[in-house]
Design an enzyme around this catalytic site. Structure first.
Site, PDB file in Angstrom:
ATOM      1  N   HIS A 134       0.865  -1.187   0.000  1.00 34.85           N
ATOM      2  CA  HIS A 134       0.000   0.000   0.000  1.00 34.85           C
ATOM      3  C   HIS A 134       0.903   1.238   0.000  1.00 34.85           C
ATOM      4  CE1 HIS A 134      -3.017   2.822   1.620  1.00 34.85           C
ATOM      5  NE2 HIS A 134      -3.943   1.915   1.355  1.00 34.85           N
ATOM      6  N   ASP A 211       2.751  -4.587   8.128  1.00 35.63           N
ATOM      7  CA  ASP A 211       1.517  -3.830   7.905  1.00 35.63           C
ATOM      8  C   ASP A 211       0.369  -4.840   7.978  1.00 35.63           C
ATOM      9  OD1 ASP A 211      -0.751  -2.756   6.768  1.00 35.63           O
ATOM     10  OD2 ASP A 211       0.275  -1.844   5.061  1.00 35.63           O
ATOM     11  N   GLN A 214      -4.759  -5.504   6.551  1.00 32.88           N
ATOM     12  CA  GLN A 214      -5.668  -6.468   5.922  1.00 32.88           C
ATOM     13  C   GLN A 214      -5.742  -7.790   6.670  1.00 32.88           C
ATOM     14  OE1 GLN A 214      -7.810  -6.040   3.466  1.00 32.88           O
ATOM     15  NE2 GLN A 214      -7.141  -3.956   3.032  1.00 32.88           N
ATOM     16  N   LYS A 237     -11.199  -1.181   9.412  1.00 34.77           N
ATOM     17  CA  LYS A 237     -11.206  -2.415   8.615  1.00 34.77           C
ATOM     18  C   LYS A 237     -11.513  -3.619   9.497  1.00 34.77           C
ATOM     19  CE  LYS A 237      -8.163  -0.607   5.094  1.00 34.77           C
ATOM     20  NZ  LYS A 237      -6.861  -0.591   4.451  1.00 34.77           N
ATOM     21  N   CYS A 375      -4.531   2.243  -3.945  1.00 39.48           N
ATOM     22  CA  CYS A 375      -3.367   2.844  -3.272  1.00 39.48           C
ATOM     23  C   CYS A 375      -2.147   1.946  -3.406  1.00 39.48           C
ATOM     24  CB  CYS A 375      -3.636   3.132  -1.797  1.00 39.48           C
ATOM     25  SG  CYS A 375      -5.016   4.234  -1.530  1.00 39.48           S
TER      26      CYS A 375
HETATM   27  C1  LIG Z   1      -6.005   0.227   4.210  1.00 41.82           C
HETATM   28  C2  LIG Z   1      -4.571  -0.140   4.219  1.00 41.82           C
HETATM   29  C3  LIG Z   1      -3.600   0.761   4.664  1.00 41.82           C
HETATM   30  C4  LIG Z   1      -3.941   2.144   5.137  1.00 41.82           C
HETATM   31  O1  LIG Z   1      -4.768   2.084   6.252  1.00 41.82           O
HETATM   32  P1  LIG Z   1      -5.528   3.382   6.794  1.00 41.82           P
HETATM   33  O2  LIG Z   1      -6.537   2.811   7.699  1.00 41.82           O
HETATM   34  O3  LIG Z   1      -6.142   4.047   5.587  1.00 41.82           O
HETATM   35  O4  LIG Z   1      -4.523   4.221   7.469  1.00 41.82           O
HETATM   36  C5  LIG Z   1      -2.289   0.334   4.669  1.00 41.82           C
HETATM   37  N1  LIG Z   1      -1.947  -0.895   4.262  1.00 41.82           N
HETATM   38  C6  LIG Z   1      -2.844  -1.791   3.828  1.00 41.82           C
HETATM   39  C7  LIG Z   1      -2.401  -3.154   3.409  1.00 41.82           C
HETATM   40  C8  LIG Z   1      -4.190  -1.433   3.772  1.00 41.82           C
HETATM   41  O5  LIG Z   1      -5.084  -2.311   3.330  1.00 41.82           O
END
Ligand SMILES: *Cc1c(COP(=O)(O)O)cnc(C)c1O
Length: 417
Positions: A134, A211, A214, A237, A375
């Protein structure tokens, strides 16, 4: 017994009709059609218990945290720290002080890039990310590298969207300071072998950030077992309110770091000459936090742990397999991302129409999907497409909704050819 349609056993722990009743939004119609919400990779909806917990907290229990000497503030602080404890246990650490709240994954990664990166990354050092990140896990590292004269290295992916681990090993060296990769790619659904990535990163002497935006809503995560240095999450999420998220970090790493945002609540003592910083997590939570949202986050975690993360993962895998089967049969549709280890995300392109048009056409049938680059423009470039249409499922989706999706896609293809 297996259901011939869904491949799920009747013993599946997911009672889908009961679960759907927990989410008021799912009974809506869009353009006169039942809502088919398949954009869970972008944001998820909230169960009634989260909505109600937030309402009750605001109506009866709200107060500022960590400062008042009166009952309401003390109670709110207690609830706030209880929610932090729930988050800690959810991610597999007994120590709630290892959890820092931010507005979400974006701010969490920026915090690490700033508070760890600006202190420990120097000219000539290297940072490793992957080709399927992302932008939130790309841009902060680019900025840091530019500022420090460090170098950003990228783990390539194969045509199925899997990281090429031999190449990763070649990128690692004693210059590697940070490795930052996602657990699950939001654009392709690939589940990355993060445990191995972390182990190899540590062997090279690097710190490793995962990260988890997801992965945290869809699978069991144990940060102690993974042994990562940082693990990020986004509440919106995970069936919680927006504006809340955060990250786990190892206590000794937190203690080595400097504040990212400064001001109230993150200090031990301030004189006009000098400030000494509070211990983590307060050091990284300057200012009044999103109090109500944190309470909502705790309620969301109670809800999903009540269902069981392993049950959620198993059910969502059956959705993935069912949906992949349906979409593969459609002529002129190509799925982007066919990793062997995959979460319930299907990204695809049609020969007949641009993803933006596909999205608006599907919307006419009540289907919410995302059309765009998610993104993750470097990922799109790698696969030679400007964008994809992405259906991202979660445990409140039904197999029948994927039938509706497949039928609607066929209609789009017919219309555009
Ligand atoms: C959505 C997402 C982000 C960003 O998260 P925010 O809640 O918009 O700060 C970063 N990495 C991954 C893999 C995502 O799916």
């Amino acid at each position: 017994m297996l259901d011939s349609n869904t491949g799920l056993s009747d013993k599946s722990a997911i009672d889908i009709e009961k679960i759907r009743r927990d989410f008021p939004v799912l009974s809506q119609t869009v353009h006169g059609k039942p809502l088919v919400y398949l954009d869970n990779g972008a944001t998820t909806h909230k169960p009634q218990c989260v909505i109600e917990r937030v309402r009750k907290f605001d109506a009866e229990e709200y107060g500022t945290v960590r400062r008042g000497s009166y009952k309401m503030s003390e109670q709110a602080t207690l609830r706030y720290e209880e929610a932090r404890q729930k988050v800690a246990e959810f991610f597999g650490t007994p120590d709630r002080k290892e959890i820092v709240f931010t507005s979400g994954t974006t701010q969490a990664i920026n915090l690490v890039a700033y508070s760890y990166g600006r202190k420990f990354v120097n000219s000539g050092d290297e940072i490793i990310i992957s080709n399927i990140e992302h932008h939130a896990n790309t841009v902060p590292w680019q900025v840091l590298c530019e500022e420090k004269g460090a170098k950003l290295k990228v783990i390539p992916v194969n045509d199925d969207g899997e990281l090429v681990m031999e190449e990763y090993e070649k990128l690692l060296s004693d210059k590697t300071r940070i490795v930052a990769v996602n657990h699950i790619s939001n654009a392709l659904g690939t589940i990355n072998p993060v445990k191995e990535i972390i182990r190899k990163g540590h062997e090279a002497g690097a710190k490793v950030l995962i990260d988890g935006a997801q992965s945290s809503p869809h699978m069991k995560v144990d940060v102690k077992d993974l042994d990562c240095d940082f693990y990020t999450f986004s509440g919106h999420k995970m069936y919680a309110p927006s504006g809340i998220g955060g990250l786990y970090g190892k206590m000794d790493v937190w203690e080595s770091m400097v504040p990212y945002v400064t001001g109230g609540d993150m200090i031990m003592q301030v004189t006009l000459e000098k400030t000494t910083y509070a211990k983590p997590p307060a050091r990284f939570e300057a200012g009044t936090p999103p109090i109500t949202q944190v309470i909502g986050m705790g309620a969301a975690i109670d809800y999903i742990t009540g269902i069981g993360m392993d049950n959620i993962f198993e059910y969502e895998t059956s959705l993935l397999e069912y949906g992949t089967g349906l979409l593969q049969e459609i002529d002129g549709l190509r799925i982007i991302g066919n990793a062997k280890e995959k979460a319930s995300i299907i990204s695809f392109v049609l020969d007949a129409a641009h993803p933006h048009d596909v999205g608006s056409m599907l919307d006419q049938d009540g289907i919410a999907v995302r059309g765009g680059h998610h993104c993750a423009q470097p990922t799109m470039i790698r696969f030679g497409v400007p964008a994809t249409t992405r259906a991202s499922m979660t445990f409140y989706n039904k197999h029948e909704e994927l039938d509706v999706l497949a039928e609607s896609i066929r209609k789009v293809i017919k219309l555009f050819s």
